[in-house]
Design a protein around this motif. Structure first.
Motif, PDB file in Angstrom:
ATOM      1  N   ALA A   1      59.800  55.718  58.956  1.00 22.57           N
ATOM      2  CA  ALA A   1      59.723  54.798  57.824  1.00 22.57           C
ATOM      3  C   ALA A   1      58.305  54.738  57.263  1.00 22.57           C
ATOM      4  N   ARG A   2      57.308  54.831  58.128  1.00 24.40           N
ATOM      5  CA  ARG A   2      55.914  54.764  57.679  1.00 24.40           C
ATOM      6  C   ARG A   2      55.489  56.016  56.921  1.00 24.40           C
ATOM      7  N   ALA A   3      56.346  57.022  56.935  1.00 24.37           N
ATOM      8  CA  ALA A   3      56.089  58.220  56.141  1.00 24.37           C
ATOM      9  C   ALA A   3      56.908  58.179  54.848  1.00 24.37           C
ATOM     10  N   GLY A   4      57.364  56.976  54.483  1.00 22.39           N
ATOM     11  CA  GLY A   4      58.250  56.816  53.331  1.00 22.39           C
ATOM     12  C   GLY A   4      57.543  56.806  51.997  1.00 22.39           C
ATOM     13  N   GLU A   5      58.114  56.051  51.048  1.00 24.58           N
ATOM     14  CA  GLU A   5      57.702  56.114  49.642  1.00 24.58           C
ATOM     15  C   GLU A   5      56.515  55.222  49.292  1.00 24.58           C
ATOM     16  N   GLY A   6      55.560  55.096  50.158  1.00 21.25           N
ATOM     17  CA  GLY A   6      54.394  54.281  49.847  1.00 21.25           C
ATOM     18  C   GLY A   6      54.680  52.797  49.992  1.00 21.25           C
ATOM     19  N   LYS A   7      53.945  51.991  49.253  1.00 21.96           N
ATOM     20  CA  LYS A   7      54.018  50.543  49.389  1.00 21.96           C
ATOM     21  C   LYS A   7      55.088  49.963  48.466  1.00 21.96           C
ATOM     22  N   LEU A   8      55.902  49.063  49.018  1.00 20.43           N
ATOM     23  CA  LEU A   8      56.901  48.366  48.212  1.00 20.43           C
ATOM     24  C   LEU A   8      56.233  47.158  47.578  1.00 20.43           C
ATOM     25  N   THR A   9      55.815  47.324  46.351  1.00 24.40           N
ATOM     26  CA  THR A   9      55.171  46.248  45.602  1.00 24.40           C
ATOM     27  C   THR A   9      56.216  45.504  44.788  1.00 24.40           C
ATOM     28  N   MET A  10      55.800  44.421  44.158  1.00 27.64           N
ATOM     29  CA  MET A  10      56.720  43.668  43.317  1.00 27.64           C
ATOM     30  C   MET A  10      57.213  44.523  42.150  1.00 27.64           C
ATOM     31  N   ALA A  11      56.352  45.359  41.603  1.00 23.89           N
ATOM     32  CA  ALA A  11      56.764  46.224  40.493  1.00 23.89           C
ATOM     33  C   ALA A  11      57.854  47.200  40.948  1.00 23.89           C
ATOM     34  N   LYS A  12      57.662  47.799  42.142  1.00 16.17           N
ATOM     35  CA  LYS A  12      58.679  48.710  42.664  1.00 16.17           C
ATOM     36  C   LYS A  12      59.962  47.961  43.004  1.00 16.17           C
TER      37      LYS A  12
END
Length: 298
Positions: free
Chosen positions: A222-233
């Motif tokens: 999971a830590r190799a996933g799509e970066g940071k889940l921000t509010m925009a994402k």
């Protein structure tokens, strides 16, 4: 009977529990069914017995046109159901407290915290202590309690892993809690159990109960996933979509779940802040009244 073979491919998940909560619920289902069969089986048997015994061609059957009462029958038809209802009431009372969803399970291992958000039409799982998130896939160590905090980003929904037990609702602007545990490693189907629109039928996920080593590997994945889940994402993720593939986020904005729960993900004032401000104003107003000796108490 002819249709029965078509049920052979069905998975009787509720009767094949994989955790203590599911096992307790299975015993309640079986007990309640057996208690109700005490009435159902004799009634079904009597339907056929009476139809045969009092058929028109049976001249040996006693004909009593003036019969209207039997104390024994009255005692049976009222007494037995009352006893069954009393037993069911006791079982319901006890199980409602022992299986209360938010009650944390006692175990040797520390519980895994998971924040759950139901969306249109997918599931978001946030691991606040691990700072990762996943979509449509849940993982946790077997033999370890999992403490869920659940809310909805849109309409009311329902979170359910049948083999682990305890269906529970998710509601926008509200938080429900649930504790589950899997006895052994395995993959368990999870689903939405409350109709929520067009993509409801495909709103599934898989819950993986893993060994400690396998779970550690999953966390690294999971830590190799799509970066940071921000509010925009998150806003993009929350848009209605169907049959979303499993995806992972290597990091999560710390206040994301709080903002979703308190409906401030769209940039508006958070509900908890609004409520706190209103309460502060009310308390301040009350204190001012108490501090004014000239004003009588209402």
């Amino acid at each position: 009977m002819a249709a029965a073979p078509f049920l052979s491919g069905c998975d009787m998940a509720l009767l094949d529990p994989a955790g203590p909560i599911g096992a307790e619920e299975k015993s309640i289902i079986i007990l309640a069914t057996c208690l109700m069969l005490i009435v159902v089986i004799p009634v079904i048997a009597m339907i056929f017995l009476f139809a045969w015994r009092y058929r028109a061609s049976n001249k040996a059957a006693t004909f009593k046109p003036d019969w209207d009462h039997s104390s024994k029958i009255e005692l049976a038809v009222w007494g037995i159901p009352c006893v069954i209802i009393a037993v069911l009431a006791y079982v319901t009372w006890v199980s409602s407290h022992t299986l209360e969803p938010s009650r944390e399970l006692v175990a040797d291992k520390k519980a895994v915290e998971v924040e759950v958000v139901s969306m249109d039409w997918k599931w978001l799982f946030i691991y606040p202590e691990l700072n990762i998130a996943s979509v449509n896939e849940l993982a946790f160590p077997a033999g370890t309690p999992v403490h869920f905090k659940l809310t909805s980003a849109t309409v009311m929904n329902s979170f359910f892993i049948p083999r682990l037990g305890s269906q529970i609702y998710t509601m926008p602007g509200m938080e429900t809690k649930l504790s589950l545990l899997a006895d052994a490693a395995g993959d368990f189907d999870g689903l939405s159990a409350n109709y929520s629109g067009g993509g409801f039928s495909d709103m599934h996920f898989v819950a993986h109960a893993m060994t400690d080593d396998a779970f550690a590997q999953w966390v690294e994945k999971a830590r190799a996933g799509e970066g940071k889940l921000t509010m925009a994402k998150y806003r993009d993720l929350a848009k209605p979509s169907e049959k979303d593939p499993v995806s992972y986020y290597a990091e999560v904005e710390p206040t994301l779940y709080h903002d979703i729960l308190n409906k401030c993900s769209d940039g508006s004032t958070c509900m908890d802040a609004t409520v706190s401000l209103a309460m502060a104003k009310e308390v301040a107003g009350g204190d001012l009244q108490l501090c004014n000796p000239a004003k009588p108490r209402g």
